[in-house]
Write a protein that holds these residues in place. Structure first.
Motif, mmCIF file in Angstrom:
data_model
loop_
_atom_site.group_PDB
_atom_site.id
_atom_site.type_symbol
_atom_site.label_atom_id
_atom_site.label_comp_id
_atom_site.label_asym_id
_atom_site.label_seq_id
_atom_site.Cartn_x
_atom_site.Cartn_y
_atom_site.Cartn_z
ATOM 1 N N LEU A 1 18.504 -6.890 56.280
ATOM 2 C CA LEU A 1 18.094 -7.677 55.120
ATOM 3 C C LEU A 1 19.137 -8.744 54.815
ATOM 4 O O LEU A 1 20.339 -8.488 54.898
ATOM 5 C CB LEU A 1 17.928 -6.774 53.898
ATOM 6 N N GLY A 2 18.663 -9.926 54.432
ATOM 7 C CA GLY A 2 19.569 -10.989 54.054
ATOM 8 C C GLY A 2 20.037 -10.840 52.617
ATOM 9 O O GLY A 2 19.571 -9.974 51.862
ATOM 10 N N THR A 3 20.962 -11.724 52.214
ATOM 11 C CA THR A 3 21.511 -11.670 50.853
ATOM 12 C C THR A 3 20.426 -11.848 49.805
ATOM 13 O O THR A 3 20.378 -11.131 48.798
ATOM 14 C CB THR A 3 22.587 -12.761 50.682
ATOM 15 N N ASP A 4 19.512 -12.813 50.034
ATOM 16 C CA ASP A 4 18.437 -13.055 49.066
ATOM 17 C C ASP A 4 17.498 -11.862 48.974
ATOM 18 O O ASP A 4 17.019 -11.508 47.882
ATOM 19 C CB ASP A 4 17.654 -14.311 49.452
ATOM 20 N N ASP A 5 17.214 -11.232 50.138
ATOM 21 C CA ASP A 5 16.342 -10.053 50.129
ATOM 22 C C ASP A 5 16.963 -8.929 49.304
ATOM 23 O O ASP A 5 16.287 -8.262 48.506
ATOM 24 C CB ASP A 5 16.097 -9.560 51.562
ATOM 25 N N ARG A 6 18.256 -8.718 49.512
ATOM 26 C CA ARG A 6 18.943 -7.661 48.755
ATOM 27 C C ARG A 6 18.965 -7.979 47.263
ATOM 28 O O ARG A 6 18.825 -7.090 46.422
ATOM 29 C CB ARG A 6 20.369 -7.481 49.274
ATOM 30 N N ALA A 7 19.141 -9.257 46.924
ATOM 31 C CA ALA A 7 19.153 -9.653 45.509
ATOM 32 C C ALA A 7 17.809 -9.354 44.853
ATOM 33 O O ALA A 7 17.745 -8.897 43.704
ATOM 34 C CB ALA A 7 19.491 -11.139 45.385
ATOM 35 N N ILE A 8 16.719 -9.607 45.606
ATOM 36 C CA ILE A 8 15.383 -9.324 45.071
ATOM 37 C C ILE A 8 15.207 -7.824 44.853
ATOM 38 O O ILE A 8 14.707 -7.377 43.814
ATOM 39 C CB ILE A 8 14.301 -9.866 46.027
ATOM 40 N N LEU A 9 15.630 -7.026 45.829
ATOM 41 C CA LEU A 9 15.502 -5.573 45.696
ATOM 42 C C LEU A 9 16.393 -5.042 44.573
ATOM 43 O O LEU A 9 16.005 -4.124 43.837
ATOM 44 C CB LEU A 9 15.863 -4.895 47.017
ATOM 45 N N ASP A 10 17.593 -5.620 44.430
ATOM 46 C CA ASP A 10 18.477 -5.211 43.335
ATOM 47 C C ASP A 10 17.843 -5.526 41.990
ATOM 48 O O ASP A 10 17.935 -4.739 41.036
ATOM 49 C CB ASP A 10 19.830 -5.927 43.447
ATOM 50 N N ARG A 11 17.193 -6.689 41.901
ATOM 51 C CA ARG A 11 16.530 -7.058 40.643
ATOM 52 C C ARG A 11 15.379 -6.095 40.345
ATOM 53 O O ARG A 11 15.172 -5.690 39.196
ATOM 54 C CB ARG A 11 16.011 -8.501 40.741
ATOM 55 N N LEU A 12 14.641 -5.707 41.402
ATOM 56 C CA LEU A 12 13.564 -4.735 41.215
ATOM 57 C C LEU A 12 14.128 -3.413 40.711
ATOM 58 O O LEU A 12 13.570 -2.791 39.798
ATOM 59 C CB LEU A 12 12.814 -4.526 42.533
ATOM 60 N N ASP A 13 15.259 -2.981 41.277
ATOM 61 C CA ASP A 13 15.900 -1.744 40.813
ATOM 62 C C ASP A 13 16.265 -1.844 39.336
ATOM 63 O O ASP A 13 16.078 -0.894 38.570
ATOM 64 C CB ASP A 13 17.167 -1.460 41.632
ATOM 65 N N GLN A 14 16.798 -3.006 38.928
ATOM 66 C CA GLN A 14 17.183 -3.194 37.525
ATOM 67 C C GLN A 14 15.970 -3.071 36.611
ATOM 68 O O GLN A 14 16.020 -2.421 35.567
ATOM 69 C CB GLN A 14 17.841 -4.562 37.330
ATOM 70 N N ILE A 15 14.862 -3.697 37.022
ATOM 71 C CA ILE A 15 13.646 -3.649 36.201
ATOM 72 C C ILE A 15 13.148 -2.219 36.075
ATOM 73 O O ILE A 15 12.770 -1.762 34.995
ATOM 74 C CB ILE A 15 12.556 -4.559 36.811
ATOM 75 N N LEU A 16 13.166 -1.483 37.186
ATOM 76 C CA LEU A 16 12.661 -0.113 37.170
ATOM 77 C C LEU A 16 13.538 0.809 36.334
ATOM 78 O O LEU A 16 13.060 1.830 35.832
ATOM 79 C CB LEU A 16 12.564 0.427 38.597
ATOM 80 N N GLU A 17 14.825 0.461 36.178
ATOM 81 C CA GLU A 17 15.731 1.307 35.407
ATOM 82 C C GLU A 17 15.762 0.941 33.928
ATOM 83 O O GLU A 17 16.362 1.653 33.130
ATOM 84 C CB GLU A 17 17.152 1.214 35.977
ATOM 85 N N GLU A 18 15.117 -0.164 33.553
ATOM 86 C CA GLU A 18 15.113 -0.564 32.148
ATOM 87 C C GLU A 18 14.337 0.464 31.328
ATOM 88 O O GLU A 18 13.209 0.817 31.662
ATOM 89 C CB GLU A 18 14.468 -1.943 31.977
ATOM 90 N N GLU A 19 14.946 0.916 30.251
ATOM 91 C CA GLU A 19 14.286 1.925 29.420
ATOM 92 C C GLU A 19 13.019 1.378 28.779
ATOM 93 O O GLU A 19 12.089 2.128 28.483
ATOM 94 C CB GLU A 19 15.256 2.427 28.352
ATOM 95 N N SER A 20 12.967 0.057 28.566
ATOM 96 C CA SER A 20 11.797 -0.529 27.915
ATOM 97 C C SER A 20 10.556 -0.472 28.800
ATOM 98 O O SER A 20 9.437 -0.629 28.312
ATOM 99 C CB SER A 20 12.086 -1.981 27.532
ATOM 100 N N THR A 21 10.720 -0.258 30.113
ATOM 101 C CA THR A 21 9.570 -0.215 31.014
ATOM 102 C C THR A 21 9.212 1.208 31.423
ATOM 103 O O THR A 21 8.338 1.401 32.259
ATOM 104 C CB THR A 21 9.858 -1.040 32.289
ATOM 105 N N ARG A 22 9.880 2.190 30.840
ATOM 106 C CA ARG A 22 9.682 3.570 31.273
ATOM 107 C C ARG A 22 9.144 4.434 30.138
ATOM 108 O O ARG A 22 9.457 4.219 28.978
ATOM 109 C CB ARG A 22 11.011 4.162 31.756
ATOM 110 N N HIS A 23 8.337 5.399 30.503
ATOM 111 C CA HIS A 23 7.909 6.446 29.576
ATOM 112 C C HIS A 23 8.391 7.772 30.159
ATOM 113 O O HIS A 23 7.998 8.156 31.262
ATOM 114 C CB HIS A 23 6.389 6.468 29.414
ATOM 115 N N THR A 24 9.257 8.458 29.443
ATOM 116 C CA THR A 24 9.832 9.715 29.926
ATOM 117 C C THR A 24 9.376 10.851 29.028
ATOM 118 O O THR A 24 9.384 10.722 27.808
ATOM 119 C CB THR A 24 11.369 9.631 29.917
ATOM 120 N N PHE A 25 8.969 11.956 29.627
ATOM 121 C CA PHE A 25 8.516 13.099 28.846
ATOM 122 C C PHE A 25 8.713 14.359 29.677
ATOM 123 O O PHE A 25 8.887 14.298 30.894
ATOM 124 C CB PHE A 25 7.038 12.955 28.456
ATOM 125 N N LYS A 26 8.701 15.495 28.999
ATOM 126 C CA LYS A 26 8.862 16.774 29.669
ATOM 127 C C LYS A 26 7.596 17.592 29.467
ATOM 128 O O LYS A 26 7.171 17.834 28.333
ATOM 129 C CB LYS A 26 10.071 17.529 29.100
#
Length: 529
Positions: A1-26
Motif C-alpha cells: 500500500l502507498g502512503t495515500d492508501d494508508r492515510a485513507i485506511l487510517d482515516r477510516l479507522d478514526q471514523i470507526l473509532e469515533e464514539e459519535s458513530t457507535r452504539h455500544t450495549f451489553k
C-alpha cells in the motif's frame, strides 16, 4: 500500500473509532440482536478469561427486500420454531399519538410527546415537523427547544441548532430539580451552550439528547442520591441568581475547553464575581488558562518536562500555516488540528509543505487551528505509548496506560494491540498498581508543579515517560471523560476507575460539609433507602 492508501485506511479507522458513530450495549440473558450483515458494521468486545458468559451467533439468510414487501411481521414469524406462538403485535404508539394529535392539534404536551417518540425511534424528519408545530404554540418550552437543537444539528443546520440553544439559555438560565430535598446539599452545575452541540444518540432503537464538546461528563462523578443538582445554562451571558432561592453549597464548573468555550467561560466568570464566597470546583478564570498554546508556554517551562511546540493559527489557510511554521521554527513532520477538538477528528500528521496544502484544501477559513511539533516516540518494538492520570483535589490517580501501533492514540485504540497482548496488559497493570514508583520521584515532582500551575480541582494529564526519564506531556486540561467503556474487556482497570469516582465524590462532600452528608445518610436510613 502507498502512503495515500494508508492515510485513507487510517482515516477510516478514526471514523470507526469515533464514539459519535457507535452504539455500544451489553446483551442481557435471553436477549438477541439482529444485524443486516451487508448494511451494518458490527463487532463485539472480548470476554474476561474467567467469565462464564456464553454468546451464540446464528446466521439467517433472508431476502430483506422481499420480507419488507411481504410485511416484516410475516417475515419475523418465519424465525419462530414450529409450535411456538408469535406474540400478537401491540398497537403502534406512534399511530395512536398521531390520531390523538389530529384530534387535539393545540395540545402542547401531546405534540411534544409525539415529537419525542418520533425522535427516539430515529424518525428525525417526522420529529422536526411535530416539534415545530409544538414550538409555535409554546416557543419557550425547554424540552422542545432542546429537541429542536438536536434535530437541526442532525439536519446539518448548525446555525439553527445554536440559535435554539441560545433561546433555551435565555429562557431557562437555571434548571431546578422538580423535588428539592431540604436535607441534601445543593450543587450548582455550570454548563455552556455556545459552540457545543446536542446530538441524538443512544442504545439500540432509541435516541436521546446528548451534549457533546467543551465539557467533562459527570455521569460517574456526581451521585444525585447525595445532592440536589441545579444546572446553570449559559450561552454568552449569565443570568443573575434567582431572588428568593437559597445559594448552592458548591459550584461545579463542567465547562472544560478554553479554546471552544471562551465566551461561556467569561460569562460564568462574571456570574461568580457576584458570589465570591461560594466554593468553586474548576473556576472558569483558571480553565481559561488551559489552552494548548498556554499549556505549552507554562508546562513546557518546567524542568524535565517536554511539551511540544504549539502555535495557534487564527486563519485556516495553507499560506498562513506555512508562514507560522517558518516563524515558529517547526520541522517536518508536524501535526495540524482544529483548536477546539480533543479527539482524533480532523487531526493529521503532515510530512511536508505539500501535506500542509492538502490539509487546508478542506479546512474552514473561519476556523482556528493548532500547529504542533510532532515527536516520534515509538519504542524499540515500534509502538506508541500514552498514559493518563486524573488530578482530583490535588491528588493524582492513574487511569490508563495504552499501547498502540499508530501515533494518534485514544482510549478506543486499546483493542488494536492490547486486547490480545499479555505483555502490554501487564505493563498497564503495573502502571495502575505502582503509579508512584512507576513514575519516579522526579516525575512526581514535575506533576506537582503542573498541578500548581493549573490551579484546577479536576483535570487530566496525557503523557508518556521518555527513555531518559523525562516527562512528555501530550495534553493537560479538564476536557477528559471519565468512563467505564472498556472495563468489561479489561476488568483489571475497574477498581482504579472506582477510585477516581470515589475521589471526586469525596471532593464534593468535602466542599459541602461532612455534617450535611451525615444528615443525608440518617434521613435515607430513616426512610429505609
Amino acid at each position: 500500500l502507498g502512503t495515500d492508501d494508508r492515510a485513507i485506511l487510517d482515516r477510516l479507522d478514526q471514523i470507526l473509532e469515533e464514539e459519535s458513530t457507535r452504539h455500544t450495549f451489553k446483551l442481557k440473558e435471553g436477549e438477541a440482536v439482529f444485524f443486516a450483515n451487508k448494511r451494518v458494521l458490527h463487532a463485539r468486545t472480548g470476554f474476561d478469561a474467567g467469565s462464564d458468559r456464553t454468546l451464540f451467533r446464528v446466521r439467517y439468510h433472508a431476502d430483506l427486500g422481499r420480507a419488507a414487501r411481504g410485511g416484516l411481521m410475516r417475515w419475523l414469524r418465519g424465525l419462530f420454531v414450529e409450535g411456538e406462538r408469535m406474540p400478537a403485535p401491540k398497537p403502534d404508539r406512534i399511530e395512536l399519538l398521531k390520531e390523538q394529535a389530529a384530534a387535539h392539534p393545540e395540545d402542547v404536551a401531546l405534540l411534544r410527546k409525539l415529537a419525542k417518540e418520533l425522535a427516539g425511534r430515529g424518525d428525525f424528519t417526522g420529529a422536526e415537523e411535530w416539534n415545530a408545530r409544538a414550538l409555535k404554540l409554546a416557543p419557550e418550552d425547554h424540552d422542545m427547544l432542546l429537541l429542536s437543537s438536536c434535530l437541526k444539528w442532525e439536519a446539518a443546520d448548525h446555525g439553527g441548532a445554536q440559535e435554539a440553544l441560545r433561546t433555551l439559555a435565555q429562557h431557562h438560565p437555571f434548571l431546578f430539580p422538580k423535588r428539592q430535598d431540604a436535607v441534601k446539599p445543593t450543587v450548582l452545575r455550570l454548563r455552556g451552550f455556545k459552540n457545543i452541540k446536542y446530538v441524538l444518540r443512544g442504545g439500540v432503537g432509541r435516541y436521546a439528547p446528548r451534549l457533546q464538546g467543551g465539557h467533562f461528563s459527570v455521569t460517574h462523578f456526581l451521585d444525585k442520591r447525595h445532592f440536589n443538582v441545579v444546572s446553570a445554562n449559559v450561552f454568552d451571558e449569565a443570568a443573575p441568581w434567582p431572588e428568593g432561592k437559597p445559594l448552592p453549597d458548591v459550584v461545579l464548573n463542567c465547562v472544560a475547553c478554553a479554546d471552544r468555550m471562551k465566551d461561556s467561560l467569561k460569562a460564568l466568570e462574571g456570574f461568580l464575581k457576584a458570589h465570591p464566597d461560594l466554593p468553586v470546583i474548576n473556576h472558569p478564570a483558571n480553565v481559561l488558562k488551559t489552552s494548548r498554546e498556554e499549556n505549552y508556554r507554562r508546562l513546557g517551562a518546567i524542568e524535565g518536562v517536554v511539551f511540544p511546540n504549539t502555535v495557534r493559527l487564527e486563519a485556516g489557510s495553507a499560506d498562513a500555516a506555512l508562514a507560522a511554521i517558518k516563524a515558529g521554527g517547526f520541522t517536518y513532520p508536524l501535526i495540524l488540528r482544529p483548536t477546539e477538538t480533543h479527539t482524533g477528528v480532523d487531526v493529521a500528521k503532515v510530512e511536508d509543505e505539500a501535506g500542509v496544502h492538502r490539509y487546508f484544501e478542506s479546512a474552514q477559513p473561519d476556523r482556528a487551528y493548532y500547529i504542533i511539533q510532532f515527536h516520534d516516540l515509538r519504542d524499540s518494538a515500534g509502538r506508541y505509548r500514552k498514559s493518563r492520570t486524573f488530578c482530583i483535589d490535588g491528588t493524582y490517580y492513574p487511569v490508563a496506560s495504552l499501547v498502540h501501533d499508530d501515533w494518534n492514540v485514544h482510549s478506543g485504540d486499546r483493542y488494536a494491540v492490547m486486547a490480545d497482548d499479555d505483555a502490554s496488559q501487564a505493563a498497564e497493570r503495573d502502571y495502575l498498581a505502582n503509579f508512584t514508583d512507576w513514575l519516579g520521584a522526579e516525575n512526581i515532582k514535575r506533576l506537582h508543579q503542573a498541578r500548581d500551575l493549573m490551579e484546577l480541582e479536576f483535570f487530566g494529564v496525557d503523557f508518556c515517560k521518555l527513555p531518559d526519564g523525562r516527562l512528555f506531556i501530550f495534553e493537560c486540561n479538564a476536557a477528559m471523560r471519565h468512563n467505564y467503556d472498556h472495563a468489561g474487556a479489561f476488568p483489571y482497570t475497574e477498581p482504579y476507575l472506582d477510585k477516581v469516582s470515589s475521589a471526586f465524590d469525596a471532593m464534593l462532600k468535602a466542599r459541602t460539609g461532612a455534617m450535611a452528608h451525615d444528615w443525608v445518610r440518617l434521613n435515607q436510613r430513616a426512610q429505609g433507602l
